[in-house]
Design an enzyme around this catalytic site. Sequence first.
Site, PDB file in Angstrom:
ATOM      1  N   ASP A   1     -15.372   2.155   6.247  1.00  0.00           N
ATOM      2  CA  ASP A   1     -14.314   3.141   5.930  1.00  0.00           C
ATOM      3  C   ASP A   1     -15.004   3.986   4.804  1.00  0.00           C
ATOM      4  O   ASP A   1     -14.645   5.125   4.928  1.00  0.00           O
ATOM      5  CB  ASP A   1     -13.223   2.384   5.291  1.00  0.00           C
ATOM      6  N   LYS A  30      -8.987  -1.580   5.386  1.00  0.00           N
ATOM      7  CA  LYS A  30      -9.117  -2.226   4.052  1.00  0.00           C
ATOM      8  C   LYS A  30      -8.105  -3.445   3.755  1.00  0.00           C
ATOM      9  O   LYS A  30      -8.107  -4.285   3.055  1.00  0.00           O
ATOM     10  CB  LYS A  30      -8.941  -1.070   3.187  1.00  0.00           C
ATOM     11  N   SER A  71      -8.390   3.888   8.716  1.00  0.00           N
ATOM     12  CA  SER A  71      -9.016   3.791   7.299  1.00  0.00           C
ATOM     13  C   SER A  71      -7.949   2.763   6.537  1.00  0.00           C
ATOM     14  O   SER A  71      -8.683   1.928   5.536  1.00  0.00           O
ATOM     15  CB  SER A  71      -8.857   5.360   6.757  1.00  0.00           C
ATOM     16  N   HIS A 119       0.926  -1.179   0.210  1.00  0.00           N
ATOM     17  CA  HIS A 119      -0.012  -0.041  -0.120  1.00  0.00           C
ATOM     18  C   HIS A 119       0.896   1.524   0.043  1.00  0.00           C
ATOM     19  O   HIS A 119       1.845   1.339   0.925  1.00  0.00           O
ATOM     20  CB  HIS A 119      -0.781  -0.046   1.113  1.00  0.00           C
ATOM     21  N   ARG A 152     -15.467  12.326   6.454  1.00  0.00           N
ATOM     22  CA  ARG A 152     -14.345  13.008   6.869  1.00  0.00           C
ATOM     23  C   ARG A 152     -14.002  13.967   6.023  1.00  0.00           C
ATOM     24  O   ARG A 152     -13.537  15.038   6.389  1.00  0.00           O
ATOM     25  CB  ARG A 152     -13.347  12.158   7.254  1.00  0.00           C
TER      26      ARG A 152
HETATM   27  N1  URA Z   1      -6.065   6.915   2.344  1.00  0.00           N
HETATM   28  C1  URA Z   1      -7.133   6.191   3.006  1.00  0.00           C
HETATM   29  O1  URA Z   1      -7.418   5.011   2.387  1.00  0.00           O
HETATM   30  N2  URA Z   1      -7.774   6.745   4.164  1.00  0.00           N
HETATM   31  C2  URA Z   1      -7.202   7.903   4.530  1.00  0.00           C
HETATM   32  O2  URA Z   1      -7.911   8.347   5.568  1.00  0.00           O
HETATM   33  C3  URA Z   1      -6.244   8.621   3.872  1.00  0.00           C
HETATM   34  C4  URA Z   1      -5.584   8.066   2.900  1.00  0.00           C
END
Ligand code: URA
Length: 439
Positions: free
Chosen positions: A168, A194, A190, A89, A175
């Site tokens: 999320d 995932k 967040s 990621h 947000r």
């Molecule tokens: N990437 C994400 O998936 N979530 C966030 O809050 C910030 C960056």
Amino acid sequence: MSDSVSAALSVPDLIAKKRDGGTHTQAELETLVLGFTRGEVPDYQMSAWLMAVFLRGMTPEETAALTLVMARSGDQLDLGSLKDTVDKHSTGGVGDKTSLVLTPMLAALGLTVAKMSGRGLAHTGGTIDKLESIPGWSPDLSEDRFLAQARDVGLALIGQTKDLAPADGKLYALRDVTATVPCLPLIASSIMSKKLASGAQTIVLDVKVGAGAFMTTTEQGEALARAMVDIGRRAGRNVRAVLTDMDTPLGHMAGNSLEVREALATLRGEGPSDLTELCVTLAVEALVAHGQDAAEAEGRARRTLADGSALAKFRAFVAAQGGDPAYVDAPERLDVAPDRAEVRAERGGFVVRVDALSVGRAVLALGGGRERKGEAIDPGVGVELLKKPGERVEAGEAVLRLYHRAGRGLERAQALLEAGLELADEAPAPEQLILGRVN
Ligand code: URA
């Protein structure tokens, strides 16, 4: 609900608890987050709670509990039938085509990448958009096909589904409009919710730091990396993070087709040194997580680029997902916008700064990105960095090239790039790409 005290707390009580600096139990977080995901806790209460978290923060235990609640808010991918699963990621950057190079390298190294990737938003690009510039390639695979391809090819990539960590998606949307995005426990939970729901045993995180990233200082990046590694450890996953510079775009190309071309050159061993080094560094982290010696791992990772094995994996992966593999061998055929313009040096000297955020915004202005989810993009437009920080330029020499379509967004893109370009008499200190590691 397991906790009789929290069972007694209403949603306003829970908001008040965080407002006053309290620490939530997992059961309390379930009440809030799962209630919100089901539509039982309204946006106005969740917004108040998010702002309380923004102002008061969360403990590491609380952040890990929140992440688990979010990860379990919907479907979870079961990769148990696959061996040595690894996910990667990036916290988001400009010109960041790392996944296009790294994932076939990992597959060539015998690891299994069954990965969910995102689309670009605002000034940052997304792997799925980049791959879609290869005619025919699709991120839509059934779960069975996804798992079978991961087993057979070692690499399968799908788009994000709403069913995975749905909490999320809903929380992020809230947000975004309540000024609560830049909050460490909320970002960490967040991202990691995932990743946990996506099922891989090993997760390698590329935490970007700098002008074009969420985290603008190394200290902030390190704190985010530590929080995410800690969440992974508590969830029984092997997580390793590398902090990398995002003041300057990675490589020379920003824009979808241009980035695929550059990724293919890198897979041929002819890529820019920063992109190549980053991919090797992340591949080594993945191999070390699987018990290999770091020095040996580096040699193996480099060989996948030199001997064509990573390129062969990429070709097989493209074909398995409906893409025309002819483009892998003839990347010059990928659609790149035919119209060109240049930003030139106003004076002679050294390039000191090519601001990543400005480049990302310029690509967006040309039509290569989206301001809102779901908007169409033009894969062919983009920006090429003809010179990078540290290089000499003569007065009037081209520093940046814009690939545009009939002038759409050109004026704005040029203004952004000019504002983000800095020249000086003295050469700047060499830029460091790898800023740190958190294991
Ligand atoms: N990437 C994400 O998936 N979530 C966030 O809050 C910030 C960056």
